[in-house]
Design a protein around this motif. Structure first.
Motif, mmCIF file in Angstrom:
data_model
loop_
_atom_site.group_PDB
_atom_site.id
_atom_site.type_symbol
_atom_site.label_atom_id
_atom_site.label_comp_id
_atom_site.label_asym_id
_atom_site.label_seq_id
_atom_site.Cartn_x
_atom_site.Cartn_y
_atom_site.Cartn_z
ATOM 1 N N LEU A 146 -25.000 2.086 0.187
ATOM 2 C CA LEU A 146 -24.736 3.458 0.621
ATOM 3 C C LEU A 146 -24.580 4.388 -0.575
ATOM 4 O O LEU A 146 -24.952 5.557 -0.524
ATOM 5 C CB LEU A 146 -23.494 3.508 1.507
ATOM 6 C CG LEU A 146 -23.640 2.896 2.903
ATOM 7 C CD1 LEU A 146 -22.312 2.972 3.648
ATOM 8 C CD2 LEU A 146 -24.744 3.591 3.687
ATOM 9 N N GLY A 147 -24.036 3.874 -1.665
ATOM 10 C CA GLY A 147 -23.966 4.680 -2.881
ATOM 11 C C GLY A 147 -25.340 5.067 -3.396
ATOM 12 O O GLY A 147 -25.572 6.217 -3.787
ATOM 13 N N LEU A 148 -26.255 4.105 -3.374
ATOM 14 C CA LEU A 148 -27.625 4.388 -3.826
ATOM 15 C C LEU A 148 -28.317 5.374 -2.894
ATOM 16 O O LEU A 148 -29.059 6.256 -3.349
ATOM 17 C CB LEU A 148 -28.416 3.090 -3.906
ATOM 18 C CG LEU A 148 -27.947 2.078 -4.964
ATOM 19 C CD1 LEU A 148 -28.718 0.773 -4.840
ATOM 20 C CD2 LEU A 148 -28.099 2.656 -6.373
ATOM 21 N N VAL A 149 -28.078 5.242 -1.592
ATOM 22 C CA VAL A 149 -28.657 6.197 -0.646
ATOM 23 C C VAL A 149 -28.121 7.594 -0.921
ATOM 24 O O VAL A 149 -28.870 8.580 -0.909
ATOM 25 C CB VAL A 149 -28.352 5.770 0.811
ATOM 26 C CG1 VAL A 149 -28.743 6.879 1.786
ATOM 27 C CG2 VAL A 149 -29.101 4.495 1.149
ATOM 28 N N ALA A 150 -26.818 7.708 -1.186
ATOM 29 C CA ALA A 150 -26.224 9.008 -1.492
ATOM 30 C C ALA A 150 -26.874 9.623 -2.728
ATOM 31 O O ALA A 150 -27.200 10.816 -2.751
ATOM 32 C CB ALA A 150 -24.715 8.864 -1.690
ATOM 33 N N GLY A 151 -27.062 8.815 -3.759
ATOM 34 C CA GLY A 151 -27.707 9.323 -4.964
ATOM 35 C C GLY A 151 -29.132 9.765 -4.715
ATOM 36 O O GLY A 151 -29.583 10.795 -5.227
ATOM 37 N N LEU A 152 -29.869 8.997 -3.897
ATOM 38 C CA LEU A 152 -31.250 9.353 -3.584
ATOM 39 C C LEU A 152 -31.309 10.667 -2.804
ATOM 40 O O LEU A 152 -32.171 11.514 -3.060
ATOM 41 C CB LEU A 152 -31.905 8.229 -2.795
ATOM 42 C CG LEU A 152 -33.385 8.440 -2.431
ATOM 43 C CD1 LEU A 152 -34.239 8.523 -3.684
ATOM 44 C CD2 LEU A 152 -33.875 7.313 -1.518
ATOM 45 N N LEU A 153 -30.392 10.852 -1.862
ATOM 46 C CA LEU A 153 -30.383 12.088 -1.080
ATOM 47 C C LEU A 153 -30.123 13.299 -1.973
ATOM 48 O O LEU A 153 -30.804 14.325 -1.866
ATOM 49 C CB LEU A 153 -29.328 12.007 0.021
ATOM 50 C CG LEU A 153 -29.558 10.973 1.135
ATOM 51 C CD1 LEU A 153 -28.415 11.030 2.138
ATOM 52 C CD2 LEU A 153 -30.893 11.192 1.829
ATOM 53 N N LEU A 154 -29.145 13.181 -2.864
ATOM 54 C CA LEU A 154 -28.878 14.301 -3.768
ATOM 55 C C LEU A 154 -30.054 14.538 -4.702
ATOM 56 O O LEU A 154 -30.408 15.688 -4.991
ATOM 57 C CB LEU A 154 -27.605 14.027 -4.572
ATOM 58 C CG LEU A 154 -27.120 15.184 -5.449
ATOM 59 C CD1 LEU A 154 -26.772 16.397 -4.601
ATOM 60 C CD2 LEU A 154 -25.913 14.756 -6.286
ATOM 61 N N CYS A 155 -30.673 13.454 -5.139
ATOM 62 C CA CYS A 155 -31.842 13.555 -6.016
ATOM 63 C C CYS A 155 -32.963 14.344 -5.362
ATOM 64 O O CYS A 155 -33.681 15.100 -6.036
ATOM 65 C CB CYS A 155 -32.320 12.144 -6.371
ATOM 66 S SG CYS A 155 -33.885 12.069 -7.275
ATOM 67 N N LEU A 156 -33.110 14.197 -4.035
ATOM 68 C CA LEU A 156 -34.223 14.808 -3.318
ATOM 69 C C LEU A 156 -33.854 16.101 -2.599
ATOM 70 O O LEU A 156 -34.638 16.600 -1.795
ATOM 71 C CB LEU A 156 -34.792 13.805 -2.301
ATOM 72 C CG LEU A 156 -35.379 12.526 -2.898
ATOM 73 C CD1 LEU A 156 -35.851 11.592 -1.792
ATOM 74 C CD2 LEU A 156 -36.519 12.835 -3.858
ATOM 75 N N ASP A 157 -32.678 16.639 -2.899
ATOM 76 C CA ASP A 157 -32.343 17.945 -2.324
ATOM 77 C C ASP A 157 -32.963 19.051 -3.153
ATOM 78 O O ASP A 157 -32.853 19.060 -4.386
ATOM 79 C CB ASP A 157 -30.836 18.138 -2.263
ATOM 80 C CG ASP A 157 -30.484 19.524 -1.751
ATOM 81 O OD1 ASP A 157 -30.804 19.821 -0.579
ATOM 82 O OD2 ASP A 157 -29.948 20.326 -2.534
ATOM 83 N N GLY A 158 -33.597 20.009 -2.476
ATOM 84 C CA GLY A 158 -34.322 21.054 -3.183
ATOM 85 C C GLY A 158 -33.438 21.990 -3.971
ATOM 86 O O GLY A 158 -33.786 22.381 -5.098
ATOM 87 N N MET A 159 -32.311 22.381 -3.415
ATOM 88 C CA MET A 159 -31.425 23.288 -4.144
ATOM 89 C C MET A 159 -30.919 22.634 -5.422
ATOM 90 O O MET A 159 -30.910 23.241 -6.499
ATOM 91 C CB MET A 159 -30.246 23.718 -3.273
ATOM 92 C CG MET A 159 -29.337 24.737 -3.934
ATOM 93 S SD MET A 159 -27.991 25.293 -2.875
ATOM 94 C CE MET A 159 -28.901 26.180 -1.594
#
Length: 545
Positions: A146-159
């Motif tokens: 879940l930590g890695l998923v969180a990092g990936l989501l932030l990585c792929l946020d446009g803002m």
């Protein structure tokens, strides 16, 4: 408040259980984030949005120790590679503290005064923020996956991505806030272990809180808005400490913890943050005499001598300002009037300067307007993104444009969040609030407090032009809310179950949609060439134009 049990997410792959494997996976996500943020970082070759202020102020800090005024037409000369003679000798009226600009200056020192040089610090900081996101989510959920998923989501946020590719201050303040929250959460776990497991009752030195104080001090030293999450999580530290003491059997834990834990925590957090904040003004303090002696400058007085009366609603009202000597600081009139030396006088001048900065933000800006200004109430729904740079007149056959003859091509850098993350995150935040209050689950409280403390304060100052990318500070907490709900969907246990299968499908689908949305909006996040039709296909609402 309930604690996550070690078995709360035993379904994660065993390969990620060990600390070494976990750190290697975290660094892999960090590497991906850094790659995406460095890709063609020097494009657009211009001062995008407020880079025109921060990049030049950073260069001035690097070479002179304080922000100087710059010459007319300096932007054009600097982009042509000419930096000599572009700064005057007088001070610039800067309206934000210096930490973020010093970090921008590090990139300019390493790579030069060009778009790549003034943006590279943002790129590195944005990637580091993804790494902190991984570690924070892993610490809170107990799950490396879940930590890695969180990092990936932030990585792929446009803002987050766009602000990591621009020399603006918001990525720096967001990073230091997140780092401070990580330290506060780590302190919670550290303290509970010593109180409940080891039985230690007196905890005067709390190293993680010291780290939080430094982090929040640097955040406030970038933008004052970090004061609100500092206060919010400072209260959380006290209440968490009271909860830990209640678990040991202490009577009246909230009141007693206010003395036993609240006072030391105040000095760890607020005291250390204040010291770090004042120290961040070191360059200004060393040149305080320059400001004291230059109060007659037109640029300075145009901000601080105005009476705040709005008639036309724009800055043109300042052209006929009459300057009053009474606006001068007392330190400019009487050297060492306090008799306590130059250091005291410089600190006094800094205090007076802060009053002028506050006046700028609360009075002067109230009569300014901007095309991309927006109501903070709609930020979480991406109601009004900001175009940081746009070139919308590229003719067919030029610059690789393959549009039809009666059309044209566009390059735009749009500060727009990933809709999948933001819109789903808005729903997840409501669920987190319900779980936090209903189940007393402190983990969801971190997400809710993080969002509210970095969002609601803007509602108090919405009469001035404010921009949706100020919401970048609460993106990590939306992500945290999302991954916490994923953990609930997956459920405990490593073995197969219908709940786990359903949770995996839902979470996996969400991640795939996030990746697809990132690929779709990538061209307008990074200034890629698009035909008019391709660009219009990405403008889902008229308010995005």
């Amino acid at each position: 408040m309930s604690e996550p049990s070690p078995a709360a997410h035993r379904g994660r792959p065993p390969a990620l259980e060990g600390p070494l494997a976990g750190w290697l996976a975290s660094l892999a996500v960090f590497g991906l984030a850094l790659f995406l943020r460095l890709w063609h970082l020097g494009r657009p070759h211009e001062f995008a949005f407020d880079e025109t202020y921060y990049a030049k102020d950073a260069w001035s800090l690097l070479h002179f120790g304080f922000a100087r005024n710059y010459a007319e037409g300096a932007d054009k000369e600097i982009l042509a590679g000419h930096t000599s003679g572009q700064w005057a000798s007088g001070p610039e009226m800067v309206v934000h503290p210096d930490v973020g600009k010093w970090l921008i200056a590090l990139g300019e020192k390493a790579f030069g005064m060009d778009p790549f040089g003034w943006r590279v610090a943002s790129a590195v900081t944005g990637a580091l923020m993804v790494l902190v996101m991984v570690r924070l989510a892993r610490r809170i959920t107990g799950s490396m996956m879940l930590g890695l998923v969180a990092g990936l989501l932030l990585c792929l946020d446009g803002m987050h991505l766009v602000l990591s590719r621009l020399a603006l201050l918001d990525i720096f303040v967001a990073f230091f806030i997140l780092l401070g929250v990580h330290c506060v959460v780590a302190d919670r776990q550290w303290m509970r272990h010593r109180l409940i497991v080891l039985g230690r009752q007196r905890l005067l030195l709390r190293p993680w809180l010291l780290g939080a104080g430094v982090s929040f001090g640097l955040a406030c030293g970038t933008k004052w808005t970090a004061i609100y999450p500092l206060a919010a999580f400072g209260i959380a530290v006290w209440l968490w400490s009271a909860g830990a003491r209640r678990a040991t059997g202490m009577r009246f834990p909230v009141a007693k913890s206010a003395v036993l834990d609240g006072i030391p925590a105040f000095f760890h957090l607020v005291g250390v943050a204040l010291v770090v904040y004042v120290a961040s003004w070191g360059g200004w303090l060393a040149h305080a005499h320059t400001y004291e002696e230059s109060l007659s400058s037109t640029q300075y007085h145009r901000y601080v001598s105005w009476d705040g009366t709005c008639t036309g609603g724009d800055e043109s009202e300042l052209k006929d300002v009459t300057y009053d000597d009474d606006r001068q600081w007392s330190t400019a009139k009487a050297k060492d009037a306090s008799g306590l030396g130059e250091v005291t006088q410089s600190l006094h001048s800094l205090w007076l300067y802060h009053q002028d900065m506050y006046r700028f933000h609360t009075t002067f800006l109230n009569c300014s307007t901007h095309t991309y200004a927006s109501d903070p109430g709609g930020w979480i729904l991406l109601s009004r993104p900001v175009s940081a740079s746009v070139q919308n007149d590229i003719k067919p056959g030029t610059d690789g444009c393959q549009a039809a003859r009666d059309s044209h091509c566009i390059r735009e850098v749009l500060i727009l969040g990933n809709p999948v993350i933001w819109w789903t995150g808005a729903v997840a935040l409501i669920a987190s609030a319900v779980i936090w209050i209903g189940r007393r689950d402190w983990r969801h409280g971190v997400a809710v407090v993080g969002v509210l403390s970095t969002w609601l304060p803007w509602q108090l100052n919405d009469e001035r032009p404010i921009f949706s990318f100020y919401a970048s500070a609460f993106v990590p907490f939306l992500v945290l809310s999302l991954v916490l709900l994923m953990g609930h969907l997956l459920g405990p246990g490593r073995g197969p179950s219908s709940r786990r299968t359903t949770g995996t499908i839902v979470a996996g689908t969400f991640v795939v949609l996030t990746i697809a949305a990132a690929a779709w909006f990538w061209p307008v996040w990074t200034g890629e060439l698009l035909t008019l039709r391709e660009w219009q296909a990405r403008m889902w609402f008229s308010r995005w134009i």
